[in-house]
Design a protein around this motif. Structure first.
Motif, PDB file in Angstrom:
ATOM      1  N   LEU A 392      -3.344   1.867   7.216  1.00 12.78           N
ATOM      2  CA  LEU A 392      -1.995   2.333   7.506  1.00 12.78           C
ATOM      3  C   LEU A 392      -1.055   1.725   6.474  1.00 12.78           C
ATOM      4  O   LEU A 392      -0.980   0.500   6.341  1.00 12.78           O
ATOM      5  CB  LEU A 392      -1.563   1.930   8.916  1.00 12.78           C
ATOM      6  N   CYS A 393      -0.365   2.582   5.743  1.00 11.94           N
ATOM      7  CA  CYS A 393       0.518   2.148   4.659  1.00 11.94           C
ATOM      8  C   CYS A 393       1.938   2.619   4.953  1.00 11.94           C
ATOM      9  O   CYS A 393       2.367   3.676   4.471  1.00 11.94           O
ATOM     10  CB  CYS A 393       0.046   2.735   3.330  1.00 11.94           C
ATOM     11  N   PRO A 394       2.686   1.894   5.762  1.00  7.29           N
ATOM     12  CA  PRO A 394       3.991   2.395   6.179  1.00  7.29           C
ATOM     13  C   PRO A 394       5.018   2.402   5.054  1.00  7.29           C
ATOM     14  O   PRO A 394       5.001   1.532   4.174  1.00  7.29           O
ATOM     15  CB  PRO A 394       4.396   1.419   7.287  1.00  7.29           C
ATOM     16  N   GLU A 468       3.991  12.351   1.394  1.00 10.40           N
ATOM     17  CA  GLU A 468       4.306  10.938   1.549  1.00 10.40           C
ATOM     18  C   GLU A 468       5.013  10.642   2.865  1.00 10.40           C
ATOM     19  O   GLU A 468       4.917   9.539   3.415  1.00 10.40           O
ATOM     20  CB  GLU A 468       5.177  10.479   0.375  1.00 10.40           C
ATOM     21  N   ARG A 471       3.735   8.795   5.974  1.00 10.03           N
ATOM     22  CA  ARG A 471       3.707   7.332   6.059  1.00 10.03           C
ATOM     23  C   ARG A 471       4.981   6.762   6.688  1.00 10.03           C
ATOM     24  O   ARG A 471       5.115   5.559   6.806  1.00 10.03           O
ATOM     25  CB  ARG A 471       3.485   6.747   4.665  1.00 10.03           C
ATOM     26  N   TYR A 473       5.930   5.947   9.547  1.00  7.95           N
ATOM     27  CA  TYR A 473       5.376   5.799  10.891  1.00  7.95           C
ATOM     28  C   TYR A 473       6.432   5.481  11.936  1.00  7.95           C
ATOM     29  O   TYR A 473       6.328   5.917  13.081  1.00  7.95           O
ATOM     30  CB  TYR A 473       4.296   4.707  10.883  1.00  7.95           C
ATOM     31  N   CYS A 660      -3.236  -1.811   3.874  1.00 12.63           N
ATOM     32  CA  CYS A 660      -3.013  -0.664   2.990  1.00 12.63           C
ATOM     33  C   CYS A 660      -4.052  -0.730   1.881  1.00 12.63           C
ATOM     34  O   CYS A 660      -3.997  -1.613   1.020  1.00 12.63           O
ATOM     35  CB  CYS A 660      -1.610  -0.721   2.400  1.00 12.63           C
ATOM     36  N   VAL A 665      -3.754   7.093  -0.194  1.00 12.97           N
ATOM     37  CA  VAL A 665      -3.795   7.797   1.082  1.00 12.97           C
ATOM     38  C   VAL A 665      -3.644   9.291   0.827  1.00 12.97           C
ATOM     39  O   VAL A 665      -2.782   9.705   0.052  1.00 12.97           O
ATOM     40  CB  VAL A 665      -2.646   7.304   1.995  1.00 12.97           C
TER      41      VAL A 665
END
Length: 700
Positions: A392-394, A468, A471, A473, A660, A665
């Motif tokens: 998960l890459c917020p 994008e 991401r 979130y 991440c 992603v």
């Protein structure tokens, strides 16, 4: 600060709106705005009753952006008593507003009911839908005009179904000799493709006598395929009767695959079916035997000629093989898919499962590792296989206070935010859509983020749905604490992350969501189900409309979730399936395939909607767990094997961190996407998918 904590920004929507609203008085401050909102709510309730009572709040609402909605509501209530002059006066004062367009449309329908064709033509504008287009043609006919097919009917004729208002116009066109056999058959074929048996039956009597019977048999094939398949043994072998016979078998296969088999055996000797017709029938028989997981389903699918293969038939070949845990057959089925289909996360995951099961562990690990870098159901499952952190890459949406201020000065968006603030979300969404129609992505992102920061969550869910923006979130998975999800889930004895995930999957945080089955609110409960849950739990029940109150909806929805969980050993993945498809269906599937591991069981669910729903809810549960706790429970811990009891995680349960990965992603992660119910209602399966897959939500 943990990565899931809310952001703090210098510009808040309330302050911006106070600068933008054209309020009376020397200081347009937030308290004045709040006072006007309170006055509007009172005036709105009065306007809903018609008459002029709503004007008692005129002095307080001078200059308020959504003031015109009040008069339109009162006029709409009094529609049957209105004269044209009052409507025209409103349209003249507010020519470009949405309530004016609605009033015009509603009053035109009333004028058509009155058959006031002079008044109708004076107010009519093209582009108001098929019903009013046909009413306009009726008005012209009443004035002695003659129909021209190309000018008046050609566009309508392309529709497989038309509203009842068009019936007199079509009758006039028939009487005028405009509906030739060629034109009739063209529309009948479109109606057949769309499954509109009623349209076919209506048009059939207008065909020449020697053709009408064949059209009626097409209608029968659509409406009563079992009867048509039986009767077809006495039909002549003509092209149209062959079409009807093949159609009947295909439609019957959806409901009774064994009966369809018998009918096909009997009809093959009677009709000289075309290769395309044979392929269509063989495809339907193979596909629906597969959804029944019949003994020969795998062989039928593998034996389909290449011309009869589709993405759905190849997919179901793999699903049947998975249900059998026939791993070489799984690999063969995936290999038979086109490259784009093989690249779907689901089939990459099951290819890895099959490789591992057939002793090719290194190749499996490579596939799992690539999948584990993707956020979503199959990525999370792959990470569990490897014991890795979730990918998960917020990101935060870009912020531009100056552009925000300019954006909120746009009158349509000002109206949208005010309508939402006073509790009229449907009207707010319409103003939003009009104000932002054609806006560039950056502008949409700013508007959605503004809406999110002030509690209008569904705008962010819908806008941040690709690239994008997946991401973002925080915005896509809001923590609506004012709705009481965490305490209500605690009282119900269920995991709050799961409750959040259900609400997000059901309604995308549209508190006024209403499905075609009449499921309502954030957790999409049917009123009768909600009433039963309230009685069972000693909760207050104020009727179906109370389900649009998020607090009421969450309280009842979490209890119903707990009820479903209790029926299936506490397992949230099975309870999620029951929430969507109904507990009886889930029990049927368990009786047939309950020995399968959870991931294989989900893959074998016959309903496309439910299959994808379970995957979506489980992925959302991981994300919400992370949003609530900064770490996440393993997805596999939520997907306990059938028969193994499940209990919600206790306080302090071990959770894994997210990370991440270096691997980029993907732009889209299907199981973690912003997929939401339409309308919000159950999504409809593609035509190539079994018709049963379109059913869902029956439990609620």
């Amino acid at each position: 600060m943990p990565m899931h904590a809310p952001r703090r920004r210098p510009f808040r929507l309330l302050a911006l709106l106070a600068l933008c609203l054209p309020l009376a008085g020397p200081a347009a401050d937030a308290p004045a705005t709040l006072q006007q909102r309170a006055a509007f709510r009172q005036a709105w309730a009065a306007a809903q009753q018609g008459g002029e009572g709503w004007r008692a709040w005129d002095a307080q609402l001078a200059g308020y952006p959504i003031y015109p909605y009040l008069e339109a509501a009162a006029l709409t209530h009094d529609l049957r008593q209105l004269d044209r002059a009052r409507v025209e006066d409103y349209l003249r004062r507010y020519p470009d507003l949405i309530p004016a367009a609605d009033l015009r449309r509603d009053f035109l329908l009333e004028l058509a009911r009155r058959q006031d064709w002079d008044g109708f033509l004076a107010l009519y504008r093209p582009g108001l839908g098929d019903t009013l287009a046909c009413d306009a043609l009726q008005a012209r006919l009443a004035h002695g005009a003659r129909l021209d097919f190309e000018r008046d009917l050609a566009a309508l004729w392309q529709k497989p179904a038309l509203p009842g208002a068009c019936d007199p116009v079509l009758q006039a066109a028939h009487d005028a000799g405009l509906l030739t056999a060629e034109r009739l058959w063209a529309r009948i074929d479109r109606a057949v493709d769309a499954g509109q048996g009623g349209t076919v039956a209506m048009l059939a009597p207008w065909l020449p006598a020697d053709q009408a019977q064949a059209a009626q048999r097409l209608a029968q094939a659509l409406r009563d395929p079992a009867g048509a398949a039986l009767d077809a043994q006495r039909w002549p072998d003509t092209p149209r009767h062959r079409q009807a016979a093949a159609l009947a078998v295909q439609r019957l296969a959806r409901r009774q695959s064994d009966s369809a088999d018998a009918a096909w055996q009997a009809l093959q000797a009677r009709f000289r079916f075309t290769p395309a017709q044979r392929d269509a029938v063989l495809y339907a028989l193979a596909l629906y035997h597969a959804t029944d997981f019949d003994e020969r389903a795998l062989e039928r699918l593998a034996a389909l000629p290449a011309t009869a293969q589709t993405g759905a038939s190849r997919e179901w070949r793999a699903r049947v093989a998975l249900a059998r845990q026939d791993w070489p057959a799984v690999l063969a089925a995936i290999e038979a898919m086109p490259a784009a289909q093989q690249d779907d996360a689901e089939w990459r995951y099951f290819r890895a499962r099959a490789l591992a099961a057939t002793g090719r562990e290194a190749a499996a690990q490579t596939l799992f590792a690539a999948l584990a870098a993707e956020p979503g159901y199959f990525g999370f499952l792959a990470a569990d296989r490897l014991g890795q952190s979730y990918a998960l890459c917020p990101l935060d949406p870009p912020s531009d206070p100056q552009r925000e201020q300019a954006l909120l000065a746009e009158p349509g968006l000002t109206r949208a935010f005010e309508l939402y603030a006073v509790g009229l979300p449907r009207q707010a969404r319409r103003e939003w859509s009009r104000a932002l129609d054609g806006a560039d992505p950056a502008t949409l992102a700013l508007a959605a983020d503004l809406a999110y920061r002030n509690g209008w969550y569904d705008r962010a869910v819908f806008v941040f749905s690709s690239g994008e923006a997946l991401r973002y979130y925080e915005e896509r998975f809001p923590l609506a604490s004012q709705d009481g999800v965490v305490p209500q889930a605690g009282q119900a004895g269920i995991d709050p992350a799961w409750a959040y995930a259900i609400a997000r999957a059901e309604s995308a945080w549209m508190s006024d969501a209403r499905s075609g089955a009449d499921a309502r609110g954030l957790m999409q409960l049917l009123p009768q189900t909600a009433a039963q849950v309230a009685r069972r739990n000693g909760l207050d029940w104020q009727g179906g409309d109370s389900l649009y109150d998020p607090v009421v909806n969450i309280a009842l929805g979490t209890r119903y979730l707990a009820q479903m969980a209790a029926r299936f050993g506490g397992a949230p993945w099975l309870a999620s399936a029951a929430y969507n498809a109904g507990p009886e269906k889930v029990q049927q599937w368990l009786d047939a395939r309950g020995a399968l591991p959870p991931d294989l069981f989900v893959a074998s669910i016959p309903y496309k909607e439910t299959r994808e729903y379970v995957a979506r809810v489980m992925a959302f549960s991981v994300i919400y767990d992370w949003r609530l706790n900064g770490k996440a429970l393993a997805l596999s811990s939520r997907m306990t094997p059938v028969g193994q009891p499940y209990a919600p995680p206790p306080a302090g349960a071990p959770r894994r961190p997210v990370a991440c990965p270096v691997v980029a992603v993907p732009a889209a992660a299907p199981a973690e996407s912003a997929s939401v119910p339409a309308a919000p209602a159950s999504s409809v399966a593609p035509a190539a998918e079994p018709a049963e897959a379109a059913s869902g939500g029956s439990a609620r």
